[in-house]
Design an enzyme around this catalytic site. Structure first.
Site, PDB file in Angstrom:
ATOM      1  N   HIS A 302       0.858  -1.190   0.000  1.00 43.01           N
ATOM      2  CA  HIS A 302       0.000   0.000   0.000  1.00 43.01           C
ATOM      3  C   HIS A 302       0.891   1.236   0.000  1.00 43.01           C
ATOM      4  O   HIS A 302       0.619   2.185  -0.732  1.00 43.01           O
ATOM      5  CB  HIS A 302      -0.925  -0.025   1.221  1.00 43.01           C
ATOM      6  CG  HIS A 302      -1.967   1.039   1.197  1.00 43.01           C
ATOM      7  ND1 HIS A 302      -2.881   1.160   0.162  1.00 43.01           N
ATOM      8  CD2 HIS A 302      -2.251   2.049   2.057  1.00 43.01           C
ATOM      9  CE1 HIS A 302      -3.680   2.184   0.396  1.00 43.01           C
ATOM     10  NE2 HIS A 302      -3.305   2.752   1.539  1.00 43.01           N
ATOM     11  N   LYS A 334       3.025   3.675  -5.702  1.00 42.48           N
ATOM     12  CA  LYS A 334       2.532   5.029  -5.382  1.00 42.48           C
ATOM     13  C   LYS A 334       3.664   6.042  -5.411  1.00 42.48           C
ATOM     14  O   LYS A 334       3.407   7.256  -5.493  1.00 42.48           O
ATOM     15  CB  LYS A 334       1.853   5.051  -4.009  1.00 42.48           C
ATOM     16  CG  LYS A 334       0.480   4.378  -3.974  1.00 42.48           C
ATOM     17  CD  LYS A 334      -0.179   4.548  -2.617  1.00 42.48           C
ATOM     18  CE  LYS A 334      -1.544   3.873  -2.559  1.00 42.48           C
ATOM     19  NZ  LYS A 334      -1.439   2.392  -2.479  1.00 42.48           N
ATOM     20  N   PHE A 398      -8.769   4.439   5.071  1.00 40.93           N
ATOM     21  CA  PHE A 398      -9.353   5.115   6.217  1.00 40.93           C
ATOM     22  C   PHE A 398     -10.597   4.357   6.657  1.00 40.93           C
ATOM     23  O   PHE A 398     -11.378   3.877   5.830  1.00 40.93           O
ATOM     24  CB  PHE A 398      -9.746   6.545   5.846  1.00 40.93           C
ATOM     25  CG  PHE A 398      -8.608   7.534   5.849  1.00 40.93           C
ATOM     26  CD1 PHE A 398      -7.313   7.152   6.108  1.00 40.93           C
ATOM     27  CD2 PHE A 398      -8.851   8.874   5.586  1.00 40.93           C
ATOM     28  CE1 PHE A 398      -6.276   8.062   6.115  1.00 40.93           C
ATOM     29  CE2 PHE A 398      -7.819   9.806   5.580  1.00 40.93           C
ATOM     30  CZ  PHE A 398      -6.534   9.397   5.843  1.00 40.93           C
TER      31      PHE A 398
END
Length: 409
Positions: A302, A334, A398
């Site tokens: 992630h 990312k 989240f």
């Protein structure tokens, strides 16, 4: 009856390029897509950088009238789905009732909602667009893809923050295994590079403030990381029942063999200590795949470039993989794409599939100062040529959402 799930098509529109080929070439080259925001003046904001999709023309994928009546996130979803369907060479005239759609998102049509709130405040409720509701709703991407291509199978939308499209891929694999569809067009789309989102995330102090050096702002696992970089885009994979795919002579990118999903039940934005929820998702995926941890060759993390995420995810990897964690190749794409929120899991699953196909592990760029706490092989800065057979993709969102996918050659 055992039904297996394979991937037969991929499509993407990202800050790295308008399609999968350009996006993957950038990843292999270690080239990032982060720059100063151009869609509005970012000067008043703490963070002024993002991963924007450049020169996107939705009318390449949908007619002009539909483009005017859809939010940018839906347009990106349609573009990625159109690419993936073309890549799969599916004949959509055959059994459209057995082809479903699931386009995930984190925030849906947020840009449309903000624009229309301003219209109401300045000009009154009579001036609101009659298309406001269908433009802002989170399921608009799934609905538009279904209508545009005449797909009448299961149609649904997953909204679980940054784990959304990984959840969508995993859950749609289960739909195929249950026999409720032969094919699922599944992925995610996000278009949140707007003032409201930039301001909100800035005030959370969650985003990088390297405004003078955007190319090096996203630096997962690096000691000097200072937050994630918000990005936009769409990514879609075609999941297909294996025998169905083989019967039509489809090209197969890989097989989805494992899926795990857990909740931290800890904090609305911070991951659980030691990445406990993430570790649980990885274990669940390994159990479904029937694989020992040592079988994983590459892990697409992630890896958001925030202090808590990278620390706790590294801890989770060590917990699950033990001594093998030191041999595991771990990277965060990312670092190049930025964070596509609800679309992140889908583009990262595609990166795993292409790494399996090409024997190339994409790097974690901007890794210059090792963090003593984070001591795995993060494939720093340069792609690594290495044959891999099994890859795992992690997503964390989240709300404490966790998802892990395992893909094999």
């Amino acid at each position: 009856m055992s039904r297996r799930v394979v991937v037969t098509g991929v499509g993407a529109v990202t800050p790295l390029g308008p399609d999968v080929t350009s996006t993957w070439e950038a990843m292999k080259a270690g080239r990032g897509g982060i720059g100063r925001i151009t869609r509005f003046d970012p000067a008043p904001y703490e963070s002024q950088i993002a991963g924007e999709v450049k020169d996107f023309d939705p009318t390449k994928y949908m007619d002009r009238k539909d483009a005017r009546r859809t939010d940018r996130f839906t347009q990106l979803a349609v573009a990625a789905a159109a690419q993936a369907l073309t890549d799969s060479a599916l004949d959509l005239r055959r059994d459209p009732e057995r082809v479903g759609v699931a386009i995930a998102t984190g925030v849906g049509g947020l840009e449309t909602l903000v624009e229309q709130v301003l219209v109401m405040a300045e000009r009154g409720p009579s001036r609101l667009s009659p298309f406001l509701v269908p433009m802002l709703m989170a399921n608009a991407g799934s609905a538009q893809v279904s209508m545009q291509f005449g797909l009448r199978g299961p149609n649904l939308t997953h909204v679980s923050a940054c784990a959304s499209s990984s959840h969508a891929i995993g859950e749609c694999g289960e739909i195929i295994k249950r026999g409720q569809a032969e094919v699922m067009v599944v992925g995610g789309a996000e278009a949140a590079v707007i003032p409201l989102a930039i301001g909100a995330f800035s005030n959370m102090h969650a985003m990088s403030r390297r405004n003078d050096d955007p190319a090096h702002a996203s630096r997962p696992f690096d000691k000097d990381r200072d937050g994630f970089v918000l990005s936009e885009g769409g990514a879609v994979v075609i999941l297909e029942e294996r025998e169905h795919a083989l019967a039509r002579g489809a090209r197969v990118y890989g097989e989805l063999v494992g899926y795990g999903a857990t909740a931290d039940a800890y904090h609305i934005t911070s991951p659980a200590p030691h990445g406990a929820g993430n570790a649980g998702a990885m274990r669940m995926a390994l159990a479904q795949a029937g694989l020992a941890p040592e079988r994983i060759d590459y892990l697409n993390a992630h890896g958001t470039s925030t202090g808590p995420n990278d620390r706790e995810e590294t801890a989770a990897i060590k917990t699950v993989f033990g001594a093998h964690a030191r041999r595991l190749l771990v990277s965060s794409t990312k670092s190049m794409t930025g964070h596509l929120l609800g679309a992140a899991g889908a583009i990262e699953a595609i990166a795993c599939l292409l790494a399996l196909r090409d024997g190339v592990v994409p790097p974690t760029i901007n890794y210059t100062t090792p963090d003593p706490e984070l001591d795995l092989d993060y494939v720093p800065n340069v792609a690594r040529k290495q044959a891999i057979a099994v890859a795992l993709s992690n997503s964390m969102g989240f709300g404490g959402h966790n998802a892990s996918l395992i893909l094999t050659r």
